[in-house]
Scaffold this motif. Structure first.
Motif, short mmCIF file in Angstrom:
data_model
loop_
_atom_site.label_atom_id
_atom_site.label_comp_id
_atom_site.label_asym_id
_atom_site.label_seq_id
_atom_site.Cartn_x
_atom_site.Cartn_y
_atom_site.Cartn_z
N ARG A 1 0.81 -1.21 0.00
CA ARG A 1 0.00 0.00 0.00
C ARG A 1 0.85 1.27 0.00
O ARG A 1 0.47 2.27 -0.55
N TYR A 2 1.98 1.22 0.69
CA TYR A 2 2.69 2.48 0.91
C TYR A 2 4.07 2.54 0.28
O TYR A 2 4.49 3.55 -0.22
N GLY A 3 4.79 1.50 0.34
CA GLY A 3 6.17 1.66 -0.07
C GLY A 3 6.63 0.75 -1.17
O GLY A 3 7.76 0.83 -1.62
N GLY A 4 5.80 -0.15 -1.61
CA GLY A 4 6.26 -1.10 -2.58
C GLY A 4 6.71 -2.38 -1.91
O GLY A 4 6.85 -2.45 -0.70
N ALA A 5 6.96 -3.38 -2.73
CA ALA A 5 7.27 -4.70 -2.18
C ALA A 5 8.54 -4.67 -1.35
O ALA A 5 9.53 -4.06 -1.72
N GLY A 6 8.48 -5.32 -0.23
CA GLY A 6 9.68 -5.50 0.58
C GLY A 6 10.08 -4.30 1.41
O GLY A 6 11.15 -4.28 1.99
N THR A 7 9.27 -3.28 1.49
CA THR A 7 9.65 -2.12 2.27
C THR A 7 8.65 -1.91 3.41
O THR A 7 7.59 -2.50 3.44
N SER A 8 9.02 -1.05 4.35
CA SER A 8 8.14 -0.76 5.46
C SER A 8 7.04 0.18 5.00
O SER A 8 7.08 0.75 3.91
N ALA A 9 6.05 0.35 5.88
CA ALA A 9 5.04 1.38 5.62
C ALA A 9 5.73 2.72 5.75
O ALA A 9 6.33 3.02 6.77
N ALA A 10 5.66 3.52 4.69
CA ALA A 10 6.43 4.76 4.69
C ALA A 10 5.74 5.80 3.84
O ALA A 10 5.01 5.49 2.90
#
Lengths: 314, 159
Positions: free
Chosen positions: A143-152
């Motif tokens: 939803r927020y950062g793309g695959a493999g990343t934190s919510a950002a």
């Protein structure tokens, strides 16, 4: 810098129950009486914005004395900060942050309240602010950062961005194991040029964090550590035999608490002192953000601590 | 040790009761989710050791009480050397019954013969060997002699 708790300070139990995060953030900011203070993250602004009635705690050098001579009423001149210095909030959302104290205030809730108050304050002062949560929530990556990343969210200005920030903060859930170093490096990478990184965490897993923070400091960023602990963690306020279950690893340990309380409290105090010493050595602001402390007092402590640096740093 | 009723040791199965009671009464401590065990782990070994020391003596005491009850029911007799020597030693009891003219009457003789029969029976209960070896003699223990052979009521004529 220690600030005594005012009787008018916000009750942590009350804050824990306010569902509207924007309202809670506004209460905290107004409770901290930060109306005309300079942003804790930026230098002195030059652009006049407005005048408003004087509030106790306002800097007297911004008082409009001519207006006072004419009307016999005190007004404060408010300046708009012109130096945009992005601020990234890095919030620890590991399982250890799910611990709830006797007032019903979880460490994650306290961290979200502080982040919301900082967001509210910075956006209303024209600052760009962003957020990184770590470890990533199970459903947040897409939803927020793309695959493999934190919510950002990247650092932006404006009210629509603030609404998105507060929405993300209100949906935070504690999950996964602490990865402080990863979260700090990711937030610093999103800062790009020089900026400020505010880490909100219980600092468990600080061994990796120290090296990551040194790297961030070498990149020229400023760093603030908000250390979120509950009073039960500091003093082990439980009685009798207790089977402790680690929130992150689910490891179990049975202990007779009266026998270990003193040794435990001493070790926690040593841990806190160690983190504080590290912060002082590296030129990092360290703020005690215990869940038993009113959030507005924490914020006011921080701004007063930052005031001398913000004025002369740049 | 000689056991009067060794079957009473079957009561030793009651030793299971303290064990069950010990395990049953061992309260499971309250579970508390905690952010980290890193500070607890360093301080907890002391408390765990104390807990073990407190529990095991209680269980051993309960087992000992059951053991003592079983042993008492089995009727123990300590077979010490001094006691064995006392058992193996021959016991000579000599009873002298006057058979003079004073007791020559038929009634007295019958009474005397009945008494001698009683003496033999009692004597056999005391010591089989002594009865078999001294069956020709009027043998009895002193107190029984006193009861079995009262002083003759018949006046004895002096010779």
């Amino acid at each position: 810098v220690s600030v005594p708790t005012s009787p008018l300070s916000l009750d942590p139990a009350l804050l824990a129950r306010i569902a509207d995060l924007e309202l809670a953030a506004r209460l905290i900011v107004e409770g901290a009486r930060l109306g005309s203070h300079r942003s804790p993250f930026t230098g002195t602004g030059a652009e006049f914005q407005q005048m408003r009635p004087y509030l106790p705690g306002d800097d007297l050098k911004h008082l409009d004395w001519k207006h006072y001579a004419r009307t016999d009423r005190l007004f404060t001149r408010v300046y708009r900060e012109t130096t945009e210095w992005p601020v990234m909030l890095a919030i620890d959302t590991s399982r250890s942050m799910a611990f709830v104290d006797h007032h019903g205030m979880s460490k994650l809730r306290m961290g979200a309240l502080l982040a919301a108050a900082l967001t509210y304050l910075l956006v209303h002062q024209g600052e760009a602010v962003g957020i990184v949560t770590y470890p990533p929530a199970p459903d947040a990556s897409t939803r927020y950062g793309g695959a493999g990343t934190s919510a950002a969210l990247p650092a932006r200005t404006g009210r629509p961005h603030m609404v998105r920030m507060l929405g993300l903060l209100s949906r935070l859930t504690a999950a996964g194991q602490t990865d402080l170093a990863g979260g700090i490096r990711q937030a610093a990478a999103r800062l790009g040029r020089r900026g400020c990184l505010a880490v909100i965490s219980d600092l468990y897993g600080a061994e990796d964090m120290h090296q990551a923070l040194r790297e961030v400091r070498r990149m020229g960023h400023e760093v603030v550590l908000f250390h979120v602990l509950s009073p039960q963690e500091r003093h082990l306020d439980v009685a009798g035999d207790v089977e402790f279950v680690d929130l992150e690893t689910e490891e179990r340990l049975v202990a007779h608490t009266p026998a270990i309380r003193e040794a435990y409290a001493a070790r926690v105090a040593a841990f806190i002192a160690q983190q504080r010493d590290f912060a002082m050595t590296e030129g990092i602001a360290f703020v005690d953000a215990g869940t038993d402390r009113p959030a507005d007092v924490v914020l006011r402590t921080f701004t007063q601590q930052r005031a001398p640096q913000a004025g002369g740093g740049r | 040790v000689i056991w009067a009723s060794p079957a009473a040791w079957a009561l030793a199965i009651l030793a299971a009761l303290p064990v069950v009671a010990h395990l049953w009464s061992r309260k499971r401590p309250m579970a508390l989710s905690f952010p980290t065990l890193r500070f607890l782990r360093a301080a907890s070994p002391v408390s765990r050791r104390l807990r073990r020391v407190q529990d095991w003596p209680l269980l051993l005491l309960r087992l000992a009480i059951v053991g003592v009850i079983c042993a008492a029911a089995a009727g123990p007799t300590l077979s010490a050397r001094w006691r064995q020597r006392a058992w193996q030693a021959r016991l000579h009891r000599v009873i002298v019954v006057e058979a003079g003219a004073a007791s020559a009457s038929a009634a007295a003789e019958q009474k005397s013969s009945r008494n001698q029969g009683r003496i033999r029976r009692v004597n056999s209960a005391f010591s089989r060997s002594s009865v078999s070896k001294q069956s020709n003699f009027p043998v009895c223990s002193g107190n029984i002699v006193d009861e079995a052979v009262p002083a003759p009521a018949v006046p004895v004529a002096s010779p």
